[in-house]
Write a protein that holds these residues in place. Sequence first.
Motif, PDB file in Angstrom:
ATOM      1  N   PHE A 433      -6.387   9.431   6.874  1.00 49.23           N
ATOM      2  CA  PHE A 433      -6.854   8.555   5.812  1.00 49.23           C
ATOM      3  C   PHE A 433      -6.854   7.067   6.142  1.00 49.23           C
ATOM      4  O   PHE A 433      -7.405   6.285   5.374  1.00 49.23           O
ATOM      5  CB  PHE A 433      -6.024   8.805   4.541  1.00 49.23           C
ATOM      6  CG  PHE A 433      -6.137  10.211   4.041  1.00 49.23           C
ATOM      7  CD1 PHE A 433      -7.287  10.655   3.417  1.00 49.23           C
ATOM      8  CD2 PHE A 433      -5.095  11.112   4.224  1.00 49.23           C
ATOM      9  CE1 PHE A 433      -7.407  11.960   2.971  1.00 49.23           C
ATOM     10  CE2 PHE A 433      -5.191  12.422   3.787  1.00 49.23           C
ATOM     11  CZ  PHE A 433      -6.353  12.852   3.162  1.00 49.23           C
ATOM     12  N   HIS A 434      -6.244   6.654   7.240  1.00 54.34           N
ATOM     13  CA  HIS A 434      -6.289   5.228   7.597  1.00 54.34           C
ATOM     14  C   HIS A 434      -7.684   4.905   8.123  1.00 54.34           C
ATOM     15  O   HIS A 434      -8.281   5.669   8.881  1.00 54.34           O
ATOM     16  CB  HIS A 434      -5.229   4.913   8.659  1.00 54.34           C
ATOM     17  CG  HIS A 434      -4.906   3.459   8.759  1.00 54.34           C
ATOM     18  ND1 HIS A 434      -5.741   2.569   9.410  1.00 54.34           N
ATOM     19  CD2 HIS A 434      -3.854   2.726   8.309  1.00 54.34           C
ATOM     20  CE1 HIS A 434      -5.196   1.358   9.347  1.00 54.34           C
ATOM     21  NE2 HIS A 434      -4.066   1.415   8.685  1.00 54.34           N
ATOM     22  N   ALA A 441     -10.262  10.856  15.807  1.00 53.33           N
ATOM     23  CA  ALA A 441      -8.817  10.650  15.646  1.00 53.33           C
ATOM     24  C   ALA A 441      -8.258  11.443  14.469  1.00 53.33           C
ATOM     25  O   ALA A 441      -7.052  11.683  14.413  1.00 53.33           O
ATOM     26  CB  ALA A 441      -8.514   9.165  15.473  1.00 53.33           C
ATOM     27  N   GLY A 442      -9.119  11.844  13.520  1.00 54.61           N
ATOM     28  CA  GLY A 442      -8.635  12.653  12.408  1.00 54.61           C
ATOM     29  C   GLY A 442      -9.314  12.400  11.086  1.00 54.61           C
ATOM     30  O   GLY A 442      -9.482  13.312  10.279  1.00 54.61           O
ATOM     31  N   ARG A 451      -5.746  -0.456   0.127  1.00 58.95           N
ATOM     32  CA  ARG A 451      -4.381  -0.216  -0.347  1.00 58.95           C
ATOM     33  C   ARG A 451      -3.743   0.956   0.402  1.00 58.95           C
ATOM     34  O   ARG A 451      -2.564   0.906   0.753  1.00 58.95           O
ATOM     35  CB  ARG A 451      -4.388   0.068  -1.852  1.00 58.95           C
ATOM     36  CG  ARG A 451      -3.012   0.403  -2.447  1.00 58.95           C
ATOM     37  CD  ARG A 451      -2.002  -0.719  -2.230  1.00 58.95           C
ATOM     38  NE  ARG A 451      -0.715  -0.398  -2.865  1.00 58.95           N
ATOM     39  CZ  ARG A 451       0.421  -1.042  -2.606  1.00 58.95           C
ATOM     40  NH1 ARG A 451       0.443  -2.035  -1.718  1.00 58.95           N
ATOM     41  NH2 ARG A 451       1.533  -0.703  -3.229  1.00 58.95           N
ATOM     42  N   VAL A 452      -4.521   1.996   0.661  1.00 53.63           N
ATOM     43  CA  VAL A 452      -4.008   3.124   1.442  1.00 53.63           C
ATOM     44  C   VAL A 452      -3.625   2.664   2.836  1.00 53.63           C
ATOM     45  O   VAL A 452      -2.554   3.024   3.361  1.00 53.63           O
ATOM     46  CB  VAL A 452      -5.047   4.265   1.493  1.00 53.63           C
ATOM     47  CG1 VAL A 452      -4.674   5.297   2.553  1.00 53.63           C
ATOM     48  CG2 VAL A 452      -5.171   4.929   0.126  1.00 53.63           C
ATOM     49  N   ASP A 453      -4.467   1.842   3.458  1.00 54.29           N
ATOM     50  CA  ASP A 453      -4.136   1.299   4.781  1.00 54.29           C
ATOM     51  C   ASP A 453      -2.814   0.538   4.743  1.00 54.29           C
ATOM     52  O   ASP A 453      -1.950   0.707   5.619  1.00 54.29           O
ATOM     53  CB  ASP A 453      -5.247   0.365   5.264  1.00 54.29           C
ATOM     54  CG  ASP A 453      -6.499   1.098   5.717  1.00 54.29           C
ATOM     55  OD1 ASP A 453      -6.471   2.343   5.747  1.00 54.29           O
ATOM     56  OD2 ASP A 453      -7.502   0.427   6.014  1.00 54.29           O
ATOM     57  N   GLU A 454      -2.659  -0.299   3.730  1.00 52.15           N
ATOM     58  CA  GLU A 454      -1.443  -1.106   3.604  1.00 52.15           C
ATOM     59  C   GLU A 454      -0.205  -0.216   3.471  1.00 52.15           C
ATOM     60  O   GLU A 454       0.820  -0.434   4.138  1.00 52.15           O
ATOM     61  CB  GLU A 454      -1.573  -2.025   2.383  1.00 52.15           C
ATOM     62  CG  GLU A 454      -0.352  -2.899   2.128  1.00 52.15           C
ATOM     63  CD  GLU A 454      -0.461  -3.692   0.829  1.00 52.15           C
ATOM     64  OE1 GLU A 454       0.473  -4.455   0.520  1.00 52.15           O
ATOM     65  OE2 GLU A 454      -1.479  -3.529   0.109  1.00 52.15           O
ATOM     66  N   GLU A 474       2.765   7.063  -3.273  1.00 52.32           N
ATOM     67  CA  GLU A 474       1.627   6.338  -3.838  1.00 52.32           C
ATOM     68  C   GLU A 474       0.334   6.680  -3.105  1.00 52.32           C
ATOM     69  O   GLU A 474      -0.724   6.852  -3.734  1.00 52.32           O
ATOM     70  CB  GLU A 474       1.878   4.827  -3.799  1.00 52.32           C
ATOM     71  CG  GLU A 474       0.772   4.030  -4.478  1.00 52.32           C
ATOM     72  CD  GLU A 474       1.007   2.531  -4.495  1.00 52.32           C
ATOM     73  OE1 GLU A 474       0.037   1.779  -4.749  1.00 52.32           O
ATOM     74  OE2 GLU A 474       2.160   2.093  -4.258  1.00 52.32           O
ATOM     75  N   VAL A 475       0.414   6.779  -1.785  1.00 49.72           N
ATOM     76  CA  VAL A 475      -0.776   7.151  -1.003  1.00 49.72           C
ATOM     77  C   VAL A 475      -1.336   8.485  -1.489  1.00 49.72           C
ATOM     78  O   VAL A 475      -2.550   8.635  -1.710  1.00 49.72           O
ATOM     79  CB  VAL A 475      -0.433   7.241   0.500  1.00 49.72           C
ATOM     80  CG1 VAL A 475      -1.538   7.971   1.255  1.00 49.72           C
ATOM     81  CG2 VAL A 475      -0.246   5.856   1.082  1.00 49.72           C
ATOM     82  N   GLN A 476      -0.465   9.454  -1.679  1.00 51.48           N
ATOM     83  CA  GLN A 476      -0.933  10.781  -2.077  1.00 51.48           C
ATOM     84  C   GLN A 476      -1.568  10.767  -3.466  1.00 51.48           C
ATOM     85  O   GLN A 476      -2.522  11.506  -3.732  1.00 51.48           O
ATOM     86  CB  GLN A 476       0.229  11.770  -2.015  1.00 51.48           C
ATOM     87  CG  GLN A 476       0.682  12.047  -0.582  1.00 51.48           C
ATOM     88  CD  GLN A 476       1.990  12.827  -0.529  1.00 51.48           C
ATOM     89  OE1 GLN A 476       2.002  14.037  -0.689  1.00 51.48           O
ATOM     90  NE2 GLN A 476       3.102  12.108  -0.317  1.00 51.48           N
ATOM     91  N   GLN A 477      -1.085   9.910  -4.350  1.00 52.90           N
ATOM     92  CA  GLN A 477      -1.675   9.791  -5.677  1.00 52.90           C
ATOM     93  C   GLN A 477      -3.067   9.171  -5.600  1.00 52.90           C
ATOM     94  O   GLN A 477      -4.009   9.620  -6.258  1.00 52.90           O
ATOM     95  CB  GLN A 477      -0.780   8.959  -6.589  1.00 52.90           C
ATOM     96  CG  GLN A 477      -1.274   8.874  -8.033  1.00 52.90           C
ATOM     97  CD  GLN A 477      -1.258  10.217  -8.732  1.00 52.90           C
ATOM     98  OE1 GLN A 477      -0.223  10.868  -8.808  1.00 52.90           O
ATOM     99  NE2 GLN A 477      -2.412  10.642  -9.255  1.00 52.90           N
ATOM    100  N   ILE A 478      -3.207   8.133  -4.787  1.00 55.69           N
ATOM    101  CA  ILE A 478      -4.518   7.484  -4.634  1.00 55.69           C
ATOM    102  C   ILE A 478      -5.530   8.473  -4.060  1.00 55.69           C
ATOM    103  O   ILE A 478      -6.685   8.545  -4.512  1.00 55.69           O
ATOM    104  CB  ILE A 478      -4.406   6.239  -3.720  1.00 55.69           C
ATOM    105  CG1 ILE A 478      -3.557   5.155  -4.401  1.00 55.69           C
ATOM    106  CG2 ILE A 478      -5.796   5.690  -3.391  1.00 55.69           C
ATOM    107  CD1 ILE A 478      -3.223   3.985  -3.485  1.00 55.69           C
ATOM    108  N   ILE A 479      -5.115   9.241  -3.067  1.00 58.35           N
ATOM    109  CA  ILE A 479      -6.019  10.207  -2.444  1.00 58.35           C
ATOM    110  C   ILE A 479      -6.428  11.282  -3.446  1.00 58.35           C
ATOM    111  O   ILE A 479      -7.590  11.689  -3.502  1.00 58.35           O
ATOM    112  CB  ILE A 479      -5.359  10.827  -1.198  1.00 58.35           C
ATOM    113  CG1 ILE A 479      -5.243   9.758  -0.103  1.00 58.35           C
ATOM    114  CG2 ILE A 479      -6.159  12.030  -0.684  1.00 58.35           C
ATOM    115  CD1 ILE A 479      -4.338  10.144   1.036  1.00 58.35           C
ATOM    116  N   ARG A 480      -5.474  11.695  -4.263  1.00 58.33           N
ATOM    117  CA  ARG A 480      -5.821  12.666  -5.308  1.00 58.33           C
ATOM    118  C   ARG A 480      -6.893  12.080  -6.222  1.00 58.33           C
ATOM    119  O   ARG A 480      -7.871  12.737  -6.580  1.00 58.33           O
ATOM    120  CB  ARG A 480      -4.563  13.032  -6.100  1.00 58.33           C
ATOM    121  CG  ARG A 480      -4.819  14.054  -7.230  1.00 58.33           C
ATOM    122  CD  ARG A 480      -5.102  13.341  -8.539  1.00 58.33           C
ATOM    123  NE  ARG A 480      -5.463  14.276  -9.604  1.00 58.33           N
ATOM    124  CZ  ARG A 480      -6.259  13.983 -10.610  1.00 58.33           C
ATOM    125  NH1 ARG A 480      -6.805  12.771 -10.703  1.00 58.33           N
ATOM    126  NH2 ARG A 480      -6.540  14.871 -11.538  1.00 58.33           N
TER     127      ARG A 480
END
Length: 520
Positions: A433-434, A441-442, A451-454, A474-480
Amino acid sequence: MKNKKITLLLSLILMVALIAVGCGNGGDEPAPSTGGEETPAATKDVLIVGQGADAVSLDPHATNDQPSSRVSKQIYETLVNQNESMELQPGLAESWEQVDDLTFEFKLKQGVKFHNGEDFTAEDVKFTLLRALDSAQIGHIVGSINGDAIEVVDDYTIRIATSEPFAPLLSHLAHTATGMLNQTAVEEFGEDYGQNPVGTGPYKFDKWMSGDSIELVRFDEFHGDAPAIERVIFRNIPENTNRTIELETGGIDIAYDIAPTDVERVESNSDLVLQRSPNLATSYIGFNAAKAPYDDVRVRQAINYALDMESIVNAVYKGVGSPAKGVLGPNVWASNQDLEGYGYDVEKAKELLAEAGLADGFSTTIWTNDNQQRMDIAEIVQNQLKAVNINAEVQVVEWGSYLDGTAAGEHDMFILGWVTVTGDPDYGLYPLFHSSQHGAAGNRTFYSNARVDELLDIGRKSVDPDVREEAYMEVQQIIRDEAPWIFTWAGEDLAGVRSNVKGFQQHPAGHHKIFTVYFE
């Protein structure tokens, strides 16, 4: 009379000799024992393993796919090992200590030989890591390492420093992609190195019949305990049922990835043993978020609402594993298992598509490789999307082309999986996700979010587990919420084993050790 006796005696001797030759075996099998004790049957010395796809390359820096890693695991060794409980253990490094916030010093095992006869030293570690840093495929695994700060102290001592504090460094150094390489061999074979691998592991490469099988042979100068079995053959058997049939008939000794539909078949066969264990894998349906219409979050959310994913997973996997609740499996640290699923809501899906200007729907493609469960999921998804006027064509793509095509962004929707090999959330989130990890790379969804990058940067730089966990939650919530994925399946490994095969244990990362196996 004397001459007749001599002639008769010579004739008898000749007859005995002819009988002995006639009962012999031309050297194909051991001659029978002439001792007074009964000799046991010769020990089987070839282990045949069936898996669902051929390796892409045996150069650990050229690919990061599971079929390749499963073979490479037997050829290469890493500085640090992770056992089946994901505990860190010495590998080619006998010990290590943290010198400062950025630097680890490793003491290397002495007396280790490469398969080409050269000694393993600290220079090989430096060469391997610098080469890995230049790899588009696995650079993310070692990307925290500062190439300019790798210091060879002496032949068997090396210091490895990161550019910034990097909490999961040791677990990353246990990844199969960091298997130690021999510079002479890499330079000798050049672009063909992936078909001519040289490591320090218990088995060395022998031959590769592309699309069919890879053969390894025991390395007699291996520094550790010698494998009991001389030769290992990895056979490519893509069709799940065929793999199970081969196991039943003895054509293979171990079958990876038994299909859910074959579980009862294996369990009911007294000649077979089914091994089940949770793994670190998740499967997902991804969108190409850099490509219309999937660059609109409303379209991605709409498709999430349009699919009854829990029922799909239960129908396809038949109780193996479980429907995924998020990006990370439940056995990965800092996995957010409290995420709220989208649920099955066709009207909500239609509403979002209308908002995105696509009330009349659109046409798209769903890519999958020839994995039966993925093909089944693709077909059910195809049918369910018709309810919201989306016409999806399922395309089954050969594995190598599949990886190349999704890395290049040629796809619309695609079905794939990821194994959080290190057991650390950094590995299960950063490459996927970065925004710096688009493509091979994935990050094959080409998703970007500042924000996910940060947060992902905070998670990998902080040594405070509480700070890391908060960032990953928090990352997982944003991705959801932004839905570059449809969460699909949290994995369970199923392997079928012939009952005379002992010493085999599945690793949760999916690349299992073969060199501990023996025949009873």
